[in-house]
Design an enzyme around this catalytic site. Structure first.
Site, short mmCIF file in Angstrom:
data_model
loop_
_atom_site.label_atom_id
_atom_site.label_comp_id
_atom_site.label_asym_id
_atom_site.label_seq_id
_atom_site.Cartn_x
_atom_site.Cartn_y
_atom_site.Cartn_z
N ASP A 83 -10.80 98.30 26.91
CA ASP A 83 -10.79 98.92 25.73
C ASP A 83 -9.57 97.46 25.74
O ASP A 83 -8.89 96.93 25.80
CB ASP A 83 -10.16 99.63 25.36
N ASP A 89 -0.05 100.39 23.97
CA ASP A 89 -0.26 100.16 25.67
C ASP A 89 0.01 99.02 26.58
O ASP A 89 0.67 99.10 27.51
CB ASP A 89 -2.21 100.03 25.51
N GLU A 135 -5.52 98.52 33.97
CA GLU A 135 -6.58 98.91 32.60
C GLU A 135 -5.78 97.12 31.66
O GLU A 135 -7.37 97.03 31.06
CB GLU A 135 -6.43 99.92 31.76
N GLU A 136 -5.11 97.35 31.51
CA GLU A 136 -4.26 96.34 30.52
C GLU A 136 -4.50 94.78 30.74
O GLU A 136 -5.24 94.09 30.32
CB GLU A 136 -3.23 96.18 30.69
N ASP A 154 -3.99 103.35 34.95
CA ASP A 154 -4.24 103.44 33.18
C ASP A 154 -2.85 103.53 31.96
O ASP A 154 -2.18 104.99 32.24
CB ASP A 154 -5.26 104.60 32.33
N LEU A 156 -1.51 103.58 29.21
CA LEU A 156 -1.42 104.79 28.35
C LEU A 156 -2.77 105.24 27.86
O LEU A 156 -2.92 104.99 26.73
CB LEU A 156 -0.20 104.62 26.94
N ASP A 157 -3.28 106.39 28.04
CA ASP A 157 -4.22 106.59 28.08
C ASP A 157 -4.24 107.77 26.68
O ASP A 157 -3.12 107.84 26.33
CB ASP A 157 -5.15 107.29 29.04
N GLU A 317 -9.29 105.78 36.65
CA GLU A 317 -8.88 106.99 35.43
C GLU A 317 -10.02 107.99 36.41
O GLU A 317 -9.36 108.92 36.99
CB GLU A 317 -10.51 106.74 34.30
#
Length: 380
Positions: A83, A89, A135-136, A154, A156-157, A317
């Site tokens: 994403d 995030d 994730e970032e 992750d 900040l989901d 996740e």
């Protein structure tokens, strides 16, 4: 489970009125978990990071700043299928890495600050982390040769919904470092350490940022939730030894995609909505579109939370949440296989995800054709 009464004020303080729940640190040091000093220190730093994220999420001034920002800081989200990072995030990555934030203006004047240097600094203050995979970031980063743990996260989901004040969360998993591959180049051993199967997790958790800030964790001996008392700055045990009900009466999925679903999933949803399934009651739909929030409700009340298309990420996740739900007596599946048995092949690997009560999950999987293979009309 004997419920523990808590008292929440507008300042999000929590007073234990029964049960005498201690802090998360005390639980790890002296409780049933007995996880050892290294993991206790690591979680102390994770707690600090998540308290800071909670403050950022809850800050009206920061929310106003974020609402006025352009999307320039989030443009260019990489080529890994991740994403595109949203502003908060990126703030969360900095919080999670225990770095000191100065102010948002400085942050947005220096967007390149959130590259590999940020990840290299992540959790460094703990001294216990060899590898961090976020994730970032496009790739995991090897940090230190003597760190005993690998952290996948992750930060900040649910950030797509932040402007609407919908609950968000942080997801994380902790592995032991694979000492047998220490001789490999840093980039290679960082990736291999991050691609361990979920069955090898030594701890996992999530933090829910909502009306209360709740840290739910497992160290392989049950699932336990701790609520932040803002008057003391401590996470206190409020939900010991959570057991997900074997049956729920709630399903959580984006019903707007009903006509894109495979036949098996449509039949399952039609059946339980009409009360014609193995459990003779009509199910209700509850969907927040924030994975941590939907999962937390499911863990407490039972039922199923799902995304049938290949959208959610296995490493940071699906694996941590499946570990938590299994430790609570439930099940995590991609619709065909146990999540924790799947060998990751890519850091940002996506898959369908179904989590929930054991009997509900067994009934759902009996329909077989529940994975959505195509995504017509919308992007992953």
């Amino acid at each position: 489970m004997t419920s523990t009464k808590i008292r929440c004020s507008s300042s999000d303080s929590v007073g234990i009125t029964s049960g005498g729940g201690g802090t998360l640190t005390e639980f790890m040091a002296k409780g049933r978990a007995s996880v050892g000093d290294d993991l206790t220190i690591l979680f102390a730093h994770l707690q600090q990071a998540c308290k800071r994220i909670s403050s950022v999420v809850a800050s009206p001034s920061i929310a106003a700043d974020l609402a006025g920002l352009t999307s320039s800081a989030a443009a260019g989200g990489g080529s890994t299928g991740r994403d595109v990072p949203k502003p908060l995030d990126l703030v969360s990555v900095r919080r999670l890495t225990s770095l000191q934030l100065h102010d948002l203006a400085m942050f947005y004047r220096n967007p390149n600050f959130l590259q590999n240097d940020i990840i290299l600094s992540s959790l460094k203050n703990s001294g216990k982390v060899a590898v961090v995979a976020s994730e970032e970031d496009d790739a995991p980063v090897w940090m230190t040769d003597d760190g005993p743990f690998v952290v996948v996260t992750d930060p900040l989901d649910g950030s797509r919904n932040i402007d609407a004040s919908i609950p968000t969360g942080t997801i994380f998993g902790v592995y032991n470092r694979l000492v047998g591959i220490d001789h490999l180049p840093a980039e290679e051993k960082a990736l291999l350490n991050s691609l361990q199967t979920g069955a090898r997790l030594v701890a996992a958790g999530y933090v829910l940022y909502s009306s209360a800030t709740i840290l739910c964790a497992s160290f392989g001996s049950g699932t336990h939730a701790f609520t932040l008392d803002r008057s003391t700055g401590e996470f206190f045990l409020t939900h010991p030894d959570i057991k997900i009900p074997s049956r729920g009466q709630i399903y959580s999925v984006n019903d707007a995609r009903y006509f894109d679903w495979p036949e098996g999933l449509r039949r399952y949803i039609d059946t339980i909505r009409q009360g014609k399934g193995r459990f003779p009651k009509k199910y209700s739909a509850r969907y927040i579109c924030s994975l941590v929030a939907d999962f937390h409700r499911t863990l407490i009340y039972g039922g199923v939370v799902m995304n049938p298309r290949g959208h959610l990420r296995l490493v940071y996740e699906a694996n941590p949440l499946s570990f938590l739900v299994e430790q609570a007596g439930g099940k995590g599946s991609d619709g065909k296989c146990r999540i924790l048995s799947i060998q990751p092949v890519e850091l940002h690997q996506r898959l369908p995800l179904f989590l929930g009560s054991l009997e509900d999950m067994e009934e759902l999987e009996s329909y077989e054709d529940i994975q959505q293979k195509i995504n017509p009309g919308y992007d992953v």
